[in-house]
Design an enzyme around this catalytic site. Structure first.
Site, PDB file in Angstrom:
ATOM      1  N   ASP A 196       3.199  -3.189  -5.739  1.00 18.72           N
ATOM      2  CA  ASP A 196       3.435  -3.228  -4.297  1.00 18.72           C
ATOM      3  C   ASP A 196       3.058  -1.926  -3.590  1.00 18.72           C
ATOM      4  OD1 ASP A 196       5.387  -1.615  -5.228  1.00 18.72           O
ATOM      5  OD2 ASP A 196       7.059  -2.717  -4.375  1.00 18.72           O
TER       6      ASP A 196
ATOM      7  N   GLU B  88       8.441   4.457   5.912  1.00 21.92           N
ATOM      8  CA  GLU B  88       7.591   3.518   6.632  1.00 21.92           C
ATOM      9  C   GLU B  88       8.357   2.799   7.735  1.00 21.92           C
ATOM     10  OE1 GLU B  88       4.436   2.044   3.242  1.00 21.92           O
ATOM     11  OE2 GLU B  88       6.300   0.921   3.467  1.00 21.92           O
TER      12      GLU B  88
END
Lengths: 350, 350
Positions: free
Chosen positions: B235, B64
């Protein structure tokens, strides 16, 4: 005992090492090899993860991240565009890039990409011209004699067989700089005082000017039959170089239509203006040049896959040749759950 | 004569230098200072450019890019998540980050962020607990004793005043590791053999387990009135730690709802499940804890602005204290148009 393990070290190619690498390989050889990597990736076009650029705009410029992946490697380029920088003695565009291993997520290469982008842009233009330009092309007009011009010329020489370059820039000093840089590199250089003079006898016309507005560097009546236009200066919204009439008469080839319709010359045209994707031409799925009188036009804006190819190329060269220093960029505790223990133990070196 | 100018050099903080910086400042002092920077940026929340993460998924993990900007600085973090890495002796998560000047587009800091992310995550949790936990909170249950656990404990000690931590992990070896690491650091450590035992008498419950599936680390009947839950292990999509019943009884506080609804504990709830944004609590626009019997719950997933705060903090420390090496990452020709000339001149050092 803070010596990191091999896995935690990332090879970094500085600007200095990139220049050494270019000289070691030879700039023309490197452009040829880079074009090979880029062509390979155009042939694998469909398997790439083609995200749009992630842009952060401000009043004075833009900062972009350009990620892509082929499923085995993941790459991204950081690049800024700040036209006002030049007047402050800074580069308009600076760039660096990173390649990572998709399987582990670990970075495997960090490299400068300001030079590398100039090289990959020229290699892409020449690789495309190899497919689209008239077979007999030996003369190129180079309109816009800025930072890209020498790279474009040498790539066209090495990959397409261009022997003569006809230079023109609104700023005669830029033309003098380009001519001086190309002296002794095996290309005949003709300095011209108008675009009309520059395109005389040229089978390839490269436009790469820095105008930030919609400009008409080539007007419709200047372009005759049978040329290949390599239009690389129109590369962001509001920045174009060609008269719309040329686009209408030409067959237009692009990298990634979604991006080119926003950033390229064809932003002037309707959203359904017909274009051909280069990867399909390279794979033989679509025709390229059909006859001697056709005008082919490459509306090049620069796509993430070309940066990915360049990163792959540099990774392979660095593996074989060095020209990198190792950066201690990734924390790598012996026990992955014991990051804190690694930190604590670093306090009192054994 | 390949000496780059100052502008072309980017300060780089290696893992080794980050550890030296932490020890120089002191880990608790650094957590307090980091929490200050993060709180400052939560107060400026509205002016940030809040892009979503740019994720590249594969069968085994994700890579990411997390960019954000406050209009003056631009930052991004590269972070991977590869749960299977641990079994291969690699880190599940590695990270690095970059800060750039919006005005020039030039990078001003490159830094490791594996350690820095652990520090900023703990600092964020404690900064939030300072606002939400009961004022008398002195005992924390720490469920999940992996890489985050010591950082969480020390941040809660330094910022909230926690004196006792009650440890529990399904893997007793993780608890032993955490207890050993915390020995002598000024926190009473109680090793517990069940989650129920761990939460006895705790005013703060931190959950940070590595389960990749929807798990129930805390069931509804375990959580009584008047506690603050700091839930940071849920998460990513498909990874949660709390029973839905707890979320229904608690007041839930989040960083950025758009992201938390996808990645956090509240992915279990309806899309309009009511949450309060922490920045509004910190600015006094929305209430935090209202009474002693309320259950407050911070559904922390980690947001780009916290990384930005951490990058700002490290930039300021590096300016004052050093702990960086200079990377020749940006090509910087004397004449910005003469990139090729710079390359050519580098061939024969003067």
């Amino acid at each position: 005992m803070n010596t990191p393990s091999d896995k935690a070290l990332v090879p970094f190619v500085s600007v200095d090492n990139m220049m050494r690498l270019v000289h070691h390989i030879g700039i023309e050889a490197m452009l040829v090899e880079l074009a090979g990597y880029i062509e390979e990736d155009f042939k694998r076009w469909e398997l790439f993860d083609k995200s749009p650029r992630v842009a952060s705009h401000s009043d004075v410029g833009v900062i972009e991240l350009m990620p892509t992946s082929d499923g085995e490697a993941y790459g991204f380029k950081y690049v800024n565009g700040h036209p006002k920088n030049t007047s402050e003695g800074l580069q308009t565009v600076t760039a660096f890039g990173l390649l990572a291993d998709v399987y582990t997520g670990y970075p495997v290469l960090l490299t400068e990409m300001t030079l590398l982008t100039a090289l990959r842009t020229a290699a892409t233009s020449a690789m495309v011209a190899k497919h689209l330009a008239p077979k007999s092309a030996t003369t190129m007009a180079m309109i816009g004699n800025g930072a890209q011009s020498e790279f474009q010329t040498l790539a066209m020489k090495a990959i397409v067989g261009v022997e003569t370059v006809r230079l023109y820039d609104v700023d005669a000093a830029a033309t003098e700089k380009c001519a001086a840089n190309l002296a002794g590199l095996g290309v005949s250089v003709v300095k011209c005082s108008s675009p009309e003079e520059a395109i005389e006898g040229a089978q390839i016309i490269t436009t790469c000017t820095a105008d930030k507005k919609n400009a008409v560097i080539l007007s419709d009546n200047m372009v005759g039959a049978g040329v290949h236009i390599n239009a690389i200066g129109g590369d962001c919204p509001g920045k174009t170089e060609l008269a719309a009439g040329i686009l209408e008469r030409a067959d237009v080839f692009v990298e990634f239509p979604e991006q080119t319709r926003v950033e390229g010359e064809i932003q002037q045209m309707a959203v359904d203006f017909p274009v051909t994707e280069m990867w399909e031409v390279i794979l033989g799925k679509k025709p390229g040049r059909l006859d001697d009188r056709q005008i082919t036009l490459f509306d090049g804006v620069g796509f993430a896959i070309e940066d990915f190819s360049a990163l792959r190329y540099v990774r392979d060269q660095v593996k074989a040749l060095g020209f990198a220093e190792m950066l201690d960029m990734l924390a790598d505790p012996d026990d992955p759950r014991d990051l804190f223990g690694m930190l604590q133990r670093s306090k009192t070196p054994a």
